[in-house]
Design an enzyme around this catalytic site. Structure first.
Site, PDB file in Angstrom:
ATOM      1  N   LYS A 112       0.829  -1.214   0.000  1.00  0.00           N
ATOM      2  CA  LYS A 112       0.000   0.000   0.000  1.00  0.00           C
ATOM      3  C   LYS A 112       0.868   1.271   0.000  1.00  0.00           C
ATOM      4  CE  LYS A 112      -4.140  -2.113   0.921  1.00  0.00           C
ATOM      5  NZ  LYS A 112      -3.750  -3.534   0.843  1.00  0.00           N
TER       6      LYS A 112
HETATM    7  C1  PLP Z   1      -4.278  -4.688   0.294  1.00  0.00           C
HETATM    8  C2  PLP Z   1      -3.420  -5.892   0.229  1.00  0.00           C
HETATM    9  C3  PLP Z   1      -3.625  -6.902  -0.738  1.00  0.00           C
HETATM   10  C4  PLP Z   1      -4.767  -6.873  -1.731  1.00  0.00           C
HETATM   11  O1  PLP Z   1      -4.649  -5.861  -2.687  1.00  0.00           O
HETATM   12  P1  PLP Z   1      -5.946  -5.411  -3.554  1.00  0.00           P
HETATM   13  O2  PLP Z   1      -5.475  -4.267  -4.339  1.00  0.00           O
HETATM   14  O3  PLP Z   1      -6.991  -5.042  -2.530  1.00  0.00           O
HETATM   15  O4  PLP Z   1      -6.365  -6.574  -4.362  1.00  0.00           O
HETATM   16  C5  PLP Z   1      -2.749  -7.973  -0.757  1.00  0.00           C
HETATM   17  N1  PLP Z   1      -1.749  -8.079   0.140  1.00  0.00           N
HETATM   18  C6  PLP Z   1      -1.526  -7.141   1.101  1.00  0.00           C
HETATM   19  C7  PLP Z   1      -0.418  -7.353   2.072  1.00  0.00           C
HETATM   20  C8  PLP Z   1      -2.350  -6.021   1.184  1.00  0.00           C
HETATM   21  O5  PLP Z   1      -2.134  -5.090   2.138  1.00  0.00           O
END
Ligand code: PLP
Length: 462
Positions: A112
């Site tokens: 993120k």
């Molecule tokens: C948010 C997240 C995901 C999923 O990503 P999306 O864009 O919601 O599909 C996968 N792994 C981690 C560690 C995350 O924080």
């Protein structure tokens, strides 16, 4: 570049309004009117350029005419200097044809950060230009809150209120939010579930008197700037492995479908690809959709990859819109029906178009744990449970050729699950090794919308 809503009833807006606005007023998601293109020779050249430069080029294609290229480059350089690896998103080889894209070298150790770090600079820049101050209100089940706090702490024109369910996120996740000392950040432990937190955020956004008093904004994964920022590492990793000459595939651990959809965006911008494998845990709405053509919500089960414990993948609406040849009326009908009944069928032609690029595989908890152990034994790498889901899905797929697996979190962000499977507790990286000793600061509030709205208002005005 103009942005249209997937539901067709909202005025077209520019990049800045699409970013600061979040959801379109008709309930749809913004997508660019057409996909900007990057030519093969330039893609090949990305292999030799610093990550921040490629980011400025790719994101800049969506912000054309609204942000000066030099300003955007400065923002990207600042954003990615907060990463602890010079390559920003380095590749690690696991076997002849399998590579991990390490997306976890940012301040909160999860992917993120890659989008949130640039989003924070964009917000501060755009708001400063307009003389506005916004309050970002977000509910988090773990990683988004930490990434948002890390990105926006100290921002001049933005305040952040992060709501998290008390006692239901890991200590490491909580501490990435609550140890920020800056006064523009407020964290609230809500006595309730993540769903309660999300419902309160929704109520706040619908409260017109609050919105008149406070310029509210959201930074969840439907924000198009986040998608644009995530398209960047599809280009950089593929170019490192020989794209566009050589077609690379991707395995992506998915929840809200933001990360995997960013791969589609890179493809539409001109990056040739093999396949995108959408990997889910037992919350398998996306895996089922790509294997059956039916998008239908199930019950949410808690897993050791909590960032993917989702049964309604917001960004799927964008792919659907593309699949039905941008028929906004049909998209609006389908997603209104989905909200009402929890299930829709993807029309056959749209499904066939999706299958050209996407495959789906769901992975059990046992398989996830086994994959963490096997990866450690075979390569010496400790992977987090989300990354393990993608690796396990890859083993069960028929993908050929080079594959980049998106490693979305550092193993140390999920120490309990990793230790339970592998018998090894992953250490936090040097820069955050003292996380457990840093003083925490947060408030505790009941799961009552009125109480929390009053808190948001007082914090924003104070
Ligand atoms: C948010 C997240 C995901 C999923 O990503 P999306 O864009 O919601 O599909 C996968 N792994 C981690 C560690 C995350 O924080």
């Amino acid at each position: 570049m103009r942005y249209v809503s997937t539901r067709g009833q909202a005025p077209h807006v520019g990049f800045i309004d699409a970013v600061l606005g979040g959801l379109a007023p008709d309930g749809g998601l913004y997508v660019p009117e057409d996909w900007p293109k990057i030519l093969p020779a330039e893609i090949a050249g990305f292999a030799d350029r610093p990550y921040a430069e490629v980011a400025a080029r790719v994101i800049g294609a969506f912000a054309e005419g609204e942000i000066a290229p030099a300003d955007l480059l400065t923002m990207c350089q600042e954003a990615y200097s907060s990463f602890t690896h010079a390559a920003v998103v380095p590749l690690t080889q696991l076997s002849a044809n399998v590579f991990l894209a390490e997306l976890f070298h940012g301040p909160s150790l999860a992917f993120k950060d890659v989008a949130m770090q640039i989003l924070a600079r964009l917000y501060d820049h755009l708001l400063g230009r307009e003389g506005r101050v916004q309050t970002i209100l977000c509910a988090t089940s773990g990683d988004t809150g930490g990434a948002a706090v890390e990105a926006f702490r100290g921002a001049k024109n933005v305040k952040v209120v992060a709501l998290f369910p008390e006692g239901r996120i890991s200590e490491v996740q909580r501490r990435f939010m609550t140890t920020a000392a800056e006064s523009n950040v407020a964290c609230v432990a809500v006595k309730g579930s993540f769903d309660d937190c999300q419902a309160i955020v929704k109520a706040a956004f619908q409260d017109q008197s609050l919105r008149q008093a406070v310029d509210l904004s959201g930074v969840n994964s439907i924000n198009f700037a986040r998608i644009a920022a995530q398209a960047v590492y599809y280009f950089t990793t593929a170019a490192s492995l020989g794209a566009p000459e050589r077609k690379v595939s991707f395995a992506v651990p998915s929840g809200n479908f933001g990360d995997a959809f960013a791969g589609y965006v890179a493809h539409r911008m001109g990056l040739p690809m093999g396949q995108i494998l959408v990997a889910t845990n037992v919350n398998d709405i996306l895996a089922r959709t790509f294997e059956t053509g039916r998008y239908s919500r199930g019950k949410v089960h808690p897993t050791m990859s909590p960032a993917m414990d989702i049964q309604s993948a917001s960004n799927f609406e964008r792919l659907y819109f593309e699949g039905v040849q941008r028929e906004a009326t049909e998209t609006a009908r389908a997603f209104t029906a989905f909200a009402d009944t929890g299930a829709i069928d993807v029309p056959p032609k749209a499904y066939a178009a999706m299958r050209e690029l996407f495959r789906g595989v769901a992975v059990s908890e046992a398989d996830t744990a086994r994959t963490m152990v096997r990866t450690l034994n075979e390569t010496g790498e400790l992977v987090d449970p989300h990354t393990a889901v993608a690796l396990a899905a890859l083993r069960r797929s028929d993908l050929k050729g080079p594959v980049v697996v998106m490693a979305t979190a550092h193993a140390a962000k999920f120490p309990e699950a990793v230790a339970k499977a592998c018998g090894v507790t992953p250490a936090l990286p040097r820069g955050v090794a003292d996380l457990a000793q840093r003083p925490e600061r947060f408030d505790r509030l009941p799961a009552e919308a009125e109480t929390i709205k009053a808190y948001v208002r007082a914090f924003s005005e104070g």
